[in-house]
Every structure is written in structure tokens, then in C-alpha cells.
Design an enzyme around this catalytic site. Structure first.
Site, PDB file in Angstrom:
ATOM      1  CE  LYS A  41      -2.931  -2.498   3.166  1.00  0.00           C
ATOM      2  NZ  LYS A  41      -2.191  -3.306   4.191  1.00  0.00           N
ATOM      3  CG  ASP A 101      15.210  -1.269   3.652  1.00  0.00           C
ATOM      4  OD1 ASP A 101      16.146  -0.449   4.236  1.00  0.00           O
ATOM      5  OD2 ASP A 101      14.645  -1.722   4.586  1.00  0.00           O
ATOM      6  CE  LYS A 129      15.218   3.267   5.387  1.00  0.00           C
ATOM      7  NZ  LYS A 129      14.754   2.164   6.251  1.00  0.00           N
ATOM      8  CG  PHE A 150      11.061   2.264  10.282  1.00  0.00           C
ATOM      9  CD1 PHE A 150      11.613   1.035   9.584  1.00  0.00           C
ATOM     10  CD2 PHE A 150       9.961   2.557  10.868  1.00  0.00           C
ATOM     11  CE1 PHE A 150      10.396   0.537   9.111  1.00  0.00           C
ATOM     12  CE2 PHE A 150       8.879   2.036   9.967  1.00  0.00           C
ATOM     13  CZ  PHE A 150       9.268   0.735   9.305  1.00  0.00           C
ATOM     14  CB  VAL A 151      11.420   7.345   6.939  1.00  0.00           C
ATOM     15  CG1 VAL A 151      12.921   8.032   7.059  1.00  0.00           C
ATOM     16  CG2 VAL A 151      11.503   6.535   5.759  1.00  0.00           C
TER      17      VAL A 151
HETATM   18  P1  IMP Z   1      13.090  -4.133   0.684  1.00  0.00           P
HETATM   19  O1  IMP Z   1      12.519  -5.215  -0.149  1.00  0.00           O
HETATM   20  O2  IMP Z   1      14.099  -4.375   1.759  1.00  0.00           O
HETATM   21  O3  IMP Z   1      13.702  -2.849  -0.230  1.00  0.00           O
HETATM   22  O4  IMP Z   1      11.912  -3.361   1.436  1.00  0.00           O
HETATM   23  C1  IMP Z   1      10.833  -2.667   0.887  1.00  0.00           C
HETATM   24  C2  IMP Z   1       9.550  -2.474   1.667  1.00  0.00           C
HETATM   25  O5  IMP Z   1       9.974  -2.362   3.138  1.00  0.00           O
HETATM   26  C3  IMP Z   1       9.009  -1.107   1.273  1.00  0.00           C
HETATM   27  O6  IMP Z   1       8.317  -1.092   0.317  1.00  0.00           O
HETATM   28  C4  IMP Z   1       8.387  -0.829   2.590  1.00  0.00           C
HETATM   29  O7  IMP Z   1       7.212  -1.405   2.577  1.00  0.00           O
HETATM   30  C5  IMP Z   1       9.381  -1.371   3.620  1.00  0.00           C
HETATM   31  N1  IMP Z   1      10.453  -0.462   4.476  1.00  0.00           N
HETATM   32  C6  IMP Z   1      11.641  -0.401   4.214  1.00  0.00           C
HETATM   33  N2  IMP Z   1      12.193   0.501   5.015  1.00  0.00           N
HETATM   34  C7  IMP Z   1      11.112   1.114   5.796  1.00  0.00           C
HETATM   35  C8  IMP Z   1      10.961   2.291   6.453  1.00  0.00           C
HETATM   36  O8  IMP Z   1      12.050   3.129   6.715  1.00  0.00           O
HETATM   37  N3  IMP Z   1       9.680   2.759   6.601  1.00  0.00           N
HETATM   38  C9  IMP Z   1       8.617   2.120   6.193  1.00  0.00           C
HETATM   39  N4  IMP Z   1       8.660   1.010   5.458  1.00  0.00           N
HETATM   40  C10 IMP Z   1       9.761   0.537   5.192  1.00  0.00           C
END
Ligand code: IMP
Ligand code: MG
Length: 173
Positions: A41, A101, A129, A150-151
Site C-alpha cells: 500500500k 531498502d 536507503k 526507519f521513516v
Molecule cells: P526491501 O525489499 O527491503 O527493499 O523493502 C522494501 C519495503 O520495506 C518497502 O516497500 C517498505 O514497505 C518497507 N520499508 C523499508 N524501509 C522502510 C522504512 O524506513 N519505513 C517504512 N517501511 C519501510
């Protein structure tokens, strides 16, 4: 417990930057139709603001994935929860994410999308990030690079809360 949120990127900064990205996309895809794909979402707020500011025709679809884990860290296992409603073959696809992330979610989605033969494919993320990257993948466009904190806000949640904040904030320890 009431958490205190401090502003990292203001509403004005976010909106000005989204306008820049919208202008860049409208110029780059002039004469074509951009098919925006949002990852539910988190990307919804960003995607709507982006789409409203674009001056070329836009179509939209959404998908949903889950990466198992707790509120602030993921396990790395990505699973498709909701697929797209329409085929993307031959379309100019722009995948819209809230934050990159570890990069696991996007690398999973890029693989899935590329198998469906879009005419073109780009990744746009509101936040990046890069310090946390595990999988080697970069967005084509990013609104803001953020530090390893964490944002929340502008679609980003902490245990489903704070998505509706009109700015990007950090929860104070
Ligand atoms: P990744 O697969 O580790 O790149 O994570 C991506 C998903 O993790 C994003 O689409 C977010 O839903 C969640 N996420 C990663 N970092 C944050 C954060 O700092 N705040 C909130 N959600 C995050
Ligand atoms: Mg997300």
C-alpha cells in the site's frame, strides 16, 4: 504509547520534488501513454500525487507483495499477494515504489515484470536507503535518498500507522 515523529522531509519539499519527477516523466514519455504500476500500500500516496502532476496520458494498475517480518525489518522472503489486473506486454511501464531498502522487493518485481515483455520498464521510488542494500539494484529515478533510519509518512507505515502523514518523518527513540 504516543510516539513522537520529527519531520525529515517537509510536505513542500516532497511535493516540489514530485513535480520535478512528473515533469521529467512527461517530457521523456511525450506522445506515449505511461502505465504506472504501484506496489500496495506504501506507494499509493506518491503514485497519486505523481499521476496528478503528469501532463501526458497515464493508466494505472496495482500489485501487492508481502515480505514477511516484523514492523521495522523484513525477513527477505517476498510473496505475491495481488497480481496486476491487466497484461503489460508492449506497454511503457513505470513501477512506483515507496522506498528501496534491501532491494529484495524490487528485484523480485523486476524479474516478474520483465518476463511479461513490457515495451519499456523503469523504476521510480519516493525514497532510497542505499546503505541497507543487499541485492544489487538501483532505481531509475528517486525523489530523495534517506539515511539508515526507519521513516514514516507519505504512504510509509510503522505497523500500518502514519501512512497519512503529509511529510516524511522519523519516529523518535
Ligand atoms: P526491501 O525489499 O527491503 O527493499 O523493502 C522494501 C519495503 O520495506 C518497502 O516497500 C517498505 O514497505 C518497507 N520499508 C523499508 N524501509 C522502510 C522504512 O524506513 N519505513 C517504512 N517501511 C519501510
Ligand atoms: Mg512497500
Amino acid at each position: 504509547m504516543e510516539e513522537k515523529i520529527s519531520v525529515l522531509i517537509s510536505k513542500e519539499q516532497v511535493e516540489n520534488r514530485i513535480q520535478e519527477i512528473a515533469d521529467a516523466l512527461s517530457a521523456e514519455y511525450a506522445g506515449r501513454v505511461v502505465h504506472l504500476i504501484g506496489v500496495l500500500k506504501g506507494s499509493v500516496f506518491f503514485m497519486c500525487e505523481l499521476a496528478k502532476r503528469m501532463s501526458i496520458p497515464v493508466t494505472m494498475d496495482f500489485m501487492s507483495v508481502s515480505s514477511y517480518g516484523n514492523a521495522t525489518s523484513s525477513s527477505g522472503i517476498v510473496k505475491l499477494i495481488k497480481d496486476l489486473d491487466e497484461p503489460i506486454e508492449g506497454r511503457d511501464v513505470v513501477l512506483v515504489e515507496d522506498i528501496m531498502d534491501s532491494g529484495r522487493t524490487l528485484s523480485y518485481l523486476v524479474k516478474l515484470m520483465s518476463e511479461r515483455k513490457p515495451a519499456s520498464f523503469k523504476i521510480i521510488t519516493l525514497l532510497d536507503k542505499p546503505e541497507r542494500r543487499i541485492v544489487e539494484i538501483e532505481p531509475d529515478m528517486c525523489c530523495f535518498t534517506v539515511p539508515d533510519r526507519f521513516v514514516v509518512g507519505y504512504g510509509l507505515d510503522c505497523a500500518q500507522k502514519y501512512r497519512n502523514l503529509p511529510y516524511i518523518g522519523v519516529i523518535e527513540e
